[in-house]
Design an enzyme around this catalytic site. Structure first.
Site, short mmCIF file in Angstrom:
data_model
loop_
_atom_site.label_atom_id
_atom_site.label_comp_id
_atom_site.label_asym_id
_atom_site.label_seq_id
_atom_site.Cartn_x
_atom_site.Cartn_y
_atom_site.Cartn_z
N HIS A 1 4.44 5.05 -0.51
CA HIS A 1 3.61 4.02 0.13
C HIS A 1 2.63 4.63 1.12
O HIS A 1 2.92 4.72 2.32
CB HIS A 1 4.50 3.02 0.88
CG HIS A 1 5.32 2.14 -0.01
ND1 HIS A 1 4.91 0.89 -0.40
CD2 HIS A 1 6.54 2.34 -0.58
CE1 HIS A 1 5.84 0.34 -1.17
NE2 HIS A 1 6.84 1.20 -1.30
N GLU B 1 -0.01 3.23 2.20
CA GLU B 1 -0.49 2.16 3.09
C GLU B 1 0.44 1.96 4.28
O GLU B 1 0.06 1.30 5.25
CB GLU B 1 -0.65 0.85 2.31
CG GLU B 1 0.61 0.05 2.07
CD GLU B 1 1.50 0.59 0.95
OE1 GLU B 1 2.52 -0.06 0.62
OE2 GLU B 1 1.19 1.67 0.40
N CYS C 1 4.42 1.77 -5.83
CA CYS C 1 5.82 1.40 -5.96
C CYS C 1 6.01 0.39 -7.10
O CYS C 1 5.87 0.74 -8.25
CB CYS C 1 6.35 0.89 -4.62
SG CYS C 1 8.16 0.86 -4.52
#
Length: 357
Positions: free
Chosen positions: A315, A317, A202
């Site tokens: 994302h 994660e 990002c």
């Protein structure tokens, strides 16, 4: 079914709870209501359009007619579909991972933070779970010379809003490297080593593109542009991993997975022609809103030619566990401890174990 109904009513009866059956599930996407000897057939898809129309009318004032109309027409045509890697078992043990590990592995990763970055905690845990010893590095550590990155093999630039994106996404963050001799030297030395990996998510992706860390060999630098909708997009969408040679995503080639996006400037502008970029992730659909920013060919992430350095807008994660996902296949939701996204981090650790000097 009737067996479940009997089981449920049996529990209620055992506690003396009065109950009344008012409906049963059915395969058709419709509701059949009976009231005072009259039947009412309500079609769910039709009612969803009526419900969504108010959002569409408001969205026209934010996103403009074109994007608002696409969202209204496509919201029910872009389902998230999963295709798991063939060898994926969904367990920590299958990757040799321990959630309660306390001993260091000797494989170090550094999360590089700037003011306004907010994705560092999720990223730190993802790296830790995959077997990294994680180090927290703030930009002031680099600009002051306290940190040189000499003892780490992987650096990660996390998502967020560095410097509040006042000068544009990651522009101020990039300046911290470009206009400080110590930070610039540390970064240059890190990327010159053959045993290093890097990841930008990002805001971190925007930083890597701004610093030209993915394709420094190109004569024309890629850039990140504002989303076509001209607004911040945050949603859970589908991602497709094409055949690729990247360290982190190669084993995920052919997969279709769900993932979160949250950005305002996520549109890749790649001036050298698509064939000159190592595309490692694409949005599952090319049109808005499943392609949240209008990136050409649905590009969501690119890697360096050798596959060691990766920049992507979504994302991963934030989707390493099934319970984090906005949607996860029902038949795996309870059984899987982790999603395939953890494999990307495991791949990075294993590569470093093999190449560490």
């Amino acid at each position: 079914d009737d067996k479940d109904m009997q089981k449920a009513t049996g529990v209620l009866d055992s506690y003396g709870i009065r109950h009344l059956c008012i409906g049963k599930p059915q395969d058709e996407r419709a509701l059949l209501l009976t009231h005072q000897d009259k039947d009412y057939l309500l079609f769910i898809d039709y009612l969803r359009d009526i419900w969504f129309e108010s959002s569409y009318l408001l969205d026209r004032k934010q996103s403009g007619e074109a994007c608002a109309k696409k969202r209204f027409l496509n919201y029910k045509k872009q389902p998230i579909r999963y295709r798991f890697p063939k060898e994926f078992k969904g367990t920590l043990n299958s990757y040799g991972l321990e959630a309660d590990r306390r001993k260091p592995t000797g494989i170090k990763a550094a999360i590089i933070r700037e003011k306004g970055v907010n994705g560092d905690r999720e990223m730190a845990y993802s790296l830790y779970l995959a077997g990294f010893d994680v180090k927290d590095v703030h930009m002031t550590d680099l600009t002051s010379g306290r940190e040189t990155l000499d003892d780490v093999n992987m650096i990660v630039f996390c998502g967020g809003f560095s410097n509040s994106d006042v000068l544009g996404s990651a522009k101020g963050w990039a300046g911290g490297f470009l206009w400080n001799d110590k930070a610039k030297a540390a970064l240059k030395k890190f990327y010159a080593r053959p045993d290093t990996l890097s990841l930008g998510i990002c805001n971190g992706c925007q930083l890597m593109i701004e610093l030209n860390l993915i394709n420094p060999e190109h004569s024309q630098k890629a850039t990140m542009l504002h989303n076509d909708s001209h607004k911040f997009e945050s949603q859970f969408i589908g991602l497709t991993i094409p055949e690729n040679n990247s360290v982190m995503f190669k084993s995920l080639s052919g997969s279709k997975l769900g993932i979160w996006v949250a950005h305002g400037e996520g549109k890749f502008n790649l001036p050298e022609g698509m064939e000159n970029y190592n595309v490692v992730a694409r949005y599952a659909y090319r049109s808005y809103p499943a392609n949240p920013n209008g990136s050409p060919d649905g590009i969501a992430g690119i890697a360096s030619a050798d596959g060691r350095h990766l920049a992507m807008m979504p994302h991963l994660e934030r989707a390493i566990f099934p319970w984090q996902c906005g949607y996860y296949p029902e038949n795996r939701r309870s059984a899987d401890e982790v999603t395939p996204w953890i494999e990307a981090f495991v791949n990075a650790r294993r590569w470093i174990e093999q190449h560490k000097k």
